[in-house]
Design an enzyme around this catalytic site. Structure first.
Site: not given
Ligand code: APR
Length: 185
Positions: A19, A41-43, A132-136
């Site tokens: 985490d 997500g991580v934000d 960027s590998t999550g929501v983006y």
């Molecule tokens: N620790 C480590 N990695 C994490 C955690 C955590 N606590 N939570 C999520 N992740 C991973 C996800 O599995 C993914 O691989 O972080 C990576 C990035 O995913 P997102 O958080 O979705 O970020 P991103 O793809 O850059 O999208 C950004 O998502 O949360 C919103 O406000 C944010 O609008 C922005 C968008």
């Protein structure tokens, strides 16, 4: 569970499963959105774990340095609030497919600008999520190639950081990165 780790570039780059909010480093990097006002997500995890001081500092950035929001690829630093890390560098990753083919350049800019800002502030240990590998929607295998090449070039240029930690939320994501990374042998 002891997180398995991989390291590269004389152990200056370390991969781990965990985490991001729990990392005891000098600064962690947030995968934010341009509003800087939180998200999922991580934000979301960073704001939840770090507490309101982080959002207050982000609001202050919106009233000063970044009135129109943080552009993709740019960085801004705030307190880490209650996090183990005293600072957070917020960056906005590219939304895959929405930057006319410039996604790789923008993703590289997130990592480069964050590391250069950390070095400027004398912050020697920095931890990143997989921006960027999550929501983006950035394909993880492409991200692994861009990130590994960018970090290798930065370290070869002599940037003043001691440890760059890449923190993956699960073992499968780390395994994918290891498969597709292009760090020097
Ligand atoms: N620790 C480590 N990695 C994490 C955690 C955590 N606590 N939570 C999520 N992740 C991973 C996800 O599995 C993914 O691989 O972080 C990576 C990035 O995913 P997102 O958080 O979705 O970020 P991103 O793809 O850059 O999208 C950004 O998502 O949360 C919103 O406000 C944010 O609008 C922005 C968008």
């Amino acid at each position: 569970m002891t997180a398995s780790t991989h390291s590269y570039c004389d152990d200056r780059i370390r991969l781990t499963v965990g985490d991001l909010t729990e990392q005891a480093v000098d600064v962690i990097v947030n995968a934010a959105n341009s509003s800087l006002l939180g998200g999922g997500g991580v934000d979301g995890a960073i704001h939840r774990a770090g507490g309101p001081a982080i959002l207050e500092a982000c609001r202050a950035l919106r009233q000063s340095e970044w009135p129109d929001g943080l552009p993709t690829g740019q960085v801004a630093i705030t307190t880490g609030g209650k996090l183990p890390a005293p600072y957070v560098i917020h960056t906005v990753g590219p939304i895959y497919g929405q930057h006319d083919g410039n996604e790789a350049v923008l993703l590289a800019a997130c990592y480069r600008n964050a590391i250069e800002l950390a070095a400027e502030r004398g912050l020697k240990r920095i931890a990143f999520p997989a921006i960027s590998t999550g929501v983006y929607g950035y394909p993880p295998e492409s991200a692994a190639r861009v990130v590994s090449r960018t970090l290798s070039e930065l370290l070869a240029s002599g940037v003043a950081v001691d440890e760059i930690r890449l923190v993956f939320f699960d073992a499968q994501q780390m395994a994918s990165f290891v498969t597709h990374q292009q760090f020097p042998r």
